[in-house]
Write a protein that holds these residues in place. Structure first.
Motif, PDB file in Angstrom:
ATOM      1  N   HIS A 200     -46.775  -9.674 -38.085  1.00  0.00           N
ATOM      2  CA  HIS A 200     -46.116  -9.816 -37.001  1.00  0.00           C
ATOM      3  C   HIS A 200     -45.015 -11.000 -36.989  1.00  0.00           C
ATOM      4  CE1 HIS A 200     -50.429  -8.739 -35.212  1.00  0.00           C
ATOM      5  NE2 HIS A 200     -49.515  -7.770 -35.905  1.00  0.00           N
ATOM      6  N   LEU A 201     -44.589 -11.626 -37.955  1.00  0.00           N
ATOM      7  CA  LEU A 201     -43.406 -12.370 -38.329  1.00  0.00           C
ATOM      8  C   LEU A 201     -42.697 -11.904 -39.374  1.00  0.00           C
ATOM      9  CD1 LEU A 201     -46.004 -14.632 -37.221  1.00  0.00           C
ATOM     10  CD2 LEU A 201     -44.126 -16.083 -37.182  1.00  0.00           C
ATOM     11  N   VAL A 202     -41.498 -11.987 -39.239  1.00  0.00           N
ATOM     12  CA  VAL A 202     -40.633 -11.446 -40.442  1.00  0.00           C
ATOM     13  C   VAL A 202     -39.492 -12.635 -40.648  1.00  0.00           C
ATOM     14  CG1 VAL A 202     -40.855  -8.932 -39.817  1.00  0.00           C
ATOM     15  CG2 VAL A 202     -38.945 -10.496 -38.701  1.00  0.00           C
ATOM     16  N   ASN A 203     -39.023 -12.502 -41.901  1.00  0.00           N
ATOM     17  CA  ASN A 203     -38.200 -13.663 -42.460  1.00  0.00           C
ATOM     18  C   ASN A 203     -36.599 -12.925 -41.966  1.00  0.00           C
ATOM     19  OD1 ASN A 203     -37.274 -11.576 -43.986  1.00  0.00           O
ATOM     20  ND2 ASN A 203     -38.445 -12.452 -45.715  1.00  0.00           N
ATOM     21  N   GLU A 204     -35.640 -13.824 -41.944  1.00  0.00           N
ATOM     22  CA  GLU A 204     -34.245 -13.663 -41.550  1.00  0.00           C
ATOM     23  C   GLU A 204     -33.810 -12.385 -42.262  1.00  0.00           C
ATOM     24  OE1 GLU A 204     -30.648 -16.766 -40.557  1.00  0.00           O
ATOM     25  OE2 GLU A 204     -30.599 -15.919 -42.741  1.00  0.00           O
ATOM     26  N   ASP A 215     -27.351  -9.253 -33.751  1.00  0.00           N
ATOM     27  CA  ASP A 215     -26.888  -8.642 -32.667  1.00  0.00           C
ATOM     28  C   ASP A 215     -27.972  -9.337 -31.581  1.00  0.00           C
ATOM     29  OD1 ASP A 215     -25.862  -6.791 -30.760  1.00  0.00           O
ATOM     30  OD2 ASP A 215     -27.689  -5.748 -30.880  1.00  0.00           O
ATOM     31  N   LYS A 216     -29.061  -9.233 -31.706  1.00  0.00           N
ATOM     32  CA  LYS A 216     -30.262  -9.639 -30.647  1.00  0.00           C
ATOM     33  C   LYS A 216     -30.913 -11.013 -31.104  1.00  0.00           C
ATOM     34  CE  LYS A 216     -31.165  -5.114 -29.138  1.00  0.00           C
ATOM     35  NZ  LYS A 216     -30.140  -4.401 -29.858  1.00  0.00           N
ATOM     36  N   GLU A 217     -30.212 -11.919 -31.630  1.00  0.00           N
ATOM     37  CA  GLU A 217     -30.796 -13.136 -32.189  1.00  0.00           C
ATOM     38  C   GLU A 217     -31.458 -14.091 -30.863  1.00  0.00           C
ATOM     39  OE1 GLU A 217     -29.896 -16.991 -34.817  1.00  0.00           O
ATOM     40  OE2 GLU A 217     -28.175 -15.473 -34.245  1.00  0.00           O
ATOM     41  N   GLY A 218     -30.656 -14.103 -29.537  1.00  0.00           N
ATOM     42  CA  GLY A 218     -31.021 -14.588 -28.468  1.00  0.00           C
ATOM     43  C   GLY A 218     -32.306 -14.004 -28.091  1.00  0.00           C
ATOM     44  N   GLN A 219     -32.553 -12.831 -28.311  1.00  0.00           N
ATOM     45  CA  GLN A 219     -33.815 -12.066 -27.527  1.00  0.00           C
ATOM     46  C   GLN A 219     -35.043 -12.109 -28.582  1.00  0.00           C
ATOM     47  OE1 GLN A 219     -34.050 -10.652 -24.631  1.00  0.00           O
ATOM     48  NE2 GLN A 219     -31.785 -10.989 -24.285  1.00  0.00           N
ATOM     49  N   MET A 220     -34.981 -12.761 -29.609  1.00  0.00           N
ATOM     50  CA  MET A 220     -36.072 -12.912 -30.486  1.00  0.00           C
ATOM     51  C   MET A 220     -36.878 -14.500 -30.358  1.00  0.00           C
ATOM     52  SD  MET A 220     -34.622 -10.753 -33.911  1.00  0.00           S
ATOM     53  CE  MET A 220     -36.051 -10.805 -34.686  1.00  0.00           C
ATOM     54  N   TYR A 221     -37.869 -14.364 -30.531  1.00  0.00           N
ATOM     55  CA  TYR A 221     -38.747 -15.862 -30.598  1.00  0.00           C
ATOM     56  C   TYR A 221     -38.569 -16.078 -32.276  1.00  0.00           C
ATOM     57  CZ  TYR A 221     -40.803 -15.370 -26.004  1.00  0.00           C
ATOM     58  OH  TYR A 221     -41.032 -15.155 -24.525  1.00  0.00           O
ATOM     59  N   HIS A 222     -38.128 -17.495 -32.102  1.00  0.00           N
ATOM     60  CA  HIS A 222     -37.793 -18.257 -33.599  1.00  0.00           C
ATOM     61  C   HIS A 222     -38.752 -19.285 -33.830  1.00  0.00           C
ATOM     62  CE1 HIS A 222     -34.906 -20.337 -36.616  1.00  0.00           C
ATOM     63  NE2 HIS A 222     -35.564 -19.392 -37.142  1.00  0.00           N
ATOM     64  N   ASP A 227     -38.385 -20.891 -40.380  1.00  0.00           N
ATOM     65  CA  ASP A 227     -37.445 -19.830 -40.116  1.00  0.00           C
ATOM     66  C   ASP A 227     -38.025 -18.434 -40.238  1.00  0.00           C
ATOM     67  OD1 ASP A 227     -34.553 -19.066 -39.840  1.00  0.00           O
ATOM     68  OD2 ASP A 227     -34.365 -19.249 -41.999  1.00  0.00           O
ATOM     69  N   LEU A 228     -38.920 -18.049 -39.337  1.00  0.00           N
ATOM     70  CA  LEU A 228     -39.359 -16.890 -39.143  1.00  0.00           C
ATOM     71  C   LEU A 228     -39.091 -16.317 -37.699  1.00  0.00           C
ATOM     72  CD1 LEU A 228     -42.640 -17.301 -41.209  1.00  0.00           C
ATOM     73  CD2 LEU A 228     -40.647 -16.179 -41.809  1.00  0.00           C
ATOM     74  N   TYR A 229     -39.234 -15.208 -37.475  1.00  0.00           N
ATOM     75  CA  TYR A 229     -38.923 -14.507 -36.358  1.00  0.00           C
ATOM     76  C   TYR A 229     -40.196 -13.689 -35.887  1.00  0.00           C
ATOM     77  CZ  TYR A 229     -34.173 -15.690 -36.658  1.00  0.00           C
ATOM     78  OH  TYR A 229     -32.944 -16.530 -36.824  1.00  0.00           O
ATOM     79  N   LEU A 230     -40.748 -13.888 -34.456  1.00  0.00           N
ATOM     80  CA  LEU A 230     -41.665 -12.890 -34.053  1.00  0.00           C
ATOM     81  C   LEU A 230     -41.094 -11.294 -33.989  1.00  0.00           C
ATOM     82  CD1 LEU A 230     -42.897 -15.879 -33.570  1.00  0.00           C
ATOM     83  CD2 LEU A 230     -44.425 -14.857 -31.527  1.00  0.00           C
ATOM     84  N   ILE A 231     -41.881 -10.629 -34.316  1.00  0.00           N
ATOM     85  CA  ILE A 231     -41.221  -9.420 -34.286  1.00  0.00           C
ATOM     86  C   ILE A 231     -40.895  -8.560 -32.950  1.00  0.00           C
ATOM     87  CG2 ILE A 231     -42.060  -8.663 -36.574  1.00  0.00           C
ATOM     88  CD1 ILE A 231     -44.390  -6.863 -35.249  1.00  0.00           C
TER      89      ILE A 231
END
Length: 422
Positions: A200-204, A215-222, A227-231
């Motif tokens: 449920h989390l991914v790397n950069e 493109d959608k960095e501002g829409q993702m929880y970081h 330095d991981l992102y919730l999918i």
């Protein structure tokens, strides 16, 4: 990401096609071509410099063996200069390659010729409609009122725990949610998709691979510390299963399905149209994904569309299919079909699925290739679709199946819920 060779070969056509997205891409395209030419020039100079340095080094060795130490020492000065030159060229090459990659990351996918021109969702083309819109009793309510009436979803409790957009499902609401997930997965696996349980989390790198970044960095929880992102969707981890892979042509197609929660900041979303389940920060979704031979990807897209149709027919929900116009098309997509179901209580259409062909756009970022029968490597085509996103499907069931004395459960779901009515 577009391939530079393709950009060079079809420059004018690409600029014209990207205009469907209401983008004047001429400057970006020309910058990409210019930077690639500069990169190749620097690479040629660097290769020549390194080759000369290597040749001189061999010559120095031979001179020492021949007892010509003075000549060898003189040549050493030249190799020192060549090393300095190669360092400068290497730095220039790295800087130019980085600038080229940055430009390529900003250029969206080229729309398929079927994509209509348009500025917004109002310009999308309806291509199919099916199902009868039910006539509800006087006093029928939207799902957020039904959820409170039957105590099956608690939006206020979710706000207390986390914030707006994080509902709590309770009792038969939670059971119905679980039933939908199981039903969707069963339908997908029966259609030949292999089920995966995904992180449920991914790397950069994964975010860049499928085009969510930048493109959608501002829409993702970081998660900053790691330095991981919730999918935002299972598409991201599922597609990245194949990053840097070379498949055999016989391995295609690859068909994957998976259930995950999805997390989206949805920054700037507010108003009546996002009430209840209409737009959430955390929601459940079952995804289907395919890795295809380029010659078969549009046949696969049609198959995916028909698959989602079959699910909605079994649920007996009224729906329509839209072909997205250029102004509403996702950054990575070449062609997208949106499914919308009709909410009778809200008197509006709700998007419940997007089915898209990305052609080689994601595969080029991912370096996802296959080896054809001639032994040459080609980029695969990737496709994905929601099958289905749960919140609005659940909203549609609650609203369209409501009666004066409760909410009926679609017949196909009763074996999964264990009850026929809320």
């Amino acid at each position: 990401m577009l391939q530079v060779a393709v950009i060079k070969a079809h420059k004018n056509d690409i600029i014209k096609s990207l205009a469907k997205r209401n983008i004047d891409a001429k400057a970006m395209i020309e910058d990409a071509i210019s930077l690639d030419e500069k990169r190749k020039t620097i690479q040629t100079q660097l290769d020549a410099t390194l080759a000369e340095a290597n040749s001189i080094s061999k010559e120095i060795g031979n001179l020492y063996k021949s007892g010509k130490a003075e000549e060898a020492n003189n040549l050493k000065e030249k190799t020192t200069q060549l090393k300095e030159d190669s360092k400068v060229l290497s730095d220039d090459l790295q800087e130019t390659t980085g600038a080229l990659t940055e430009i390529l990351y900003k250029i969206p996918n080229v729309p398929n010729p079927l994509v209509p021109s348009g500025n917004s969702d109002e310009d999308n083309e309806e291509v199919f409609r099916e199902g009868d819109i039910p006539k509800l009793y006087d006093g029928a309510q939207p799902h957020w009122e039904l959820a409170k009436k039957y105590d099956i979803i608690d939006f206020e409790l979710g706000t207390k725990i986390t914030g707006a957009g994080f509902p709590v499902y309770k009792g038969k609401g939670a059971r119905l949610q679980r039933a939908l997930i199981a039903y969707f997965l069963d339908k997908n696996t029966a259609a030949g998709y292999t089920e995966y349980q995904l992180p449920h989390l991914v790397n950069e790198a994964s975010g860049y691979g499928t085009g969510q970044l930048p493109d959608k960095e501002g829409q993702m929880y970081h998660v900053g510390i790691d330095d991981l992102y919730l999918i935002p969707t299972a598409e991201v981890p599922a597609t990245n299963l194949f990053r840097d892979d070379i498949l055999a042509e016989a391995d295609l197609p690859v068909k994957i399905t998976g259930y995950t929660p999805c997390f989206r900041r949805e920054a700037g979303s507010y108003g009546a149209h996002v009430r209840g389940l209409n737009r959430l920060h955390q929601f459940d979704k079952v995804e289907i994904l395919r890795v295809e031979h380029p010659s078969k990807s549009y046949e696969a897209l049609e198959d995916m569309v028909n698959h989602v149709k079959g699910i909605l027919r079994e649920l007996k929900l009224p729906y329509r299919i839209l072909r997205l116009c250029g102004g509403d098309l996702g950054f990575t997509s070449a062609l997208t079909y949106d499914f919308e179901l009709f909410s009778t209580a809200q008197d509006r259409w709700l998007e419940i699925s997007s089915v898209s062909n990305f052609e080689t756009f994601q595969a080029n970022r991912l370096k996802l290739r296959f080896k054809n029968q001639e032994g040459k490597t080609e980029l695969c085509h990737t496709l994905n679709g929601s099958s289905l996103a749960l919140p609005r499907v659940l909203a549609g069931i609650l609203e369209n199946y409501q009666t004066e004395d409760g909410i009926n459960i679609p017949e196909v779901l009763i074996p999964y819920t264990g009850f026929s009515k809320i």
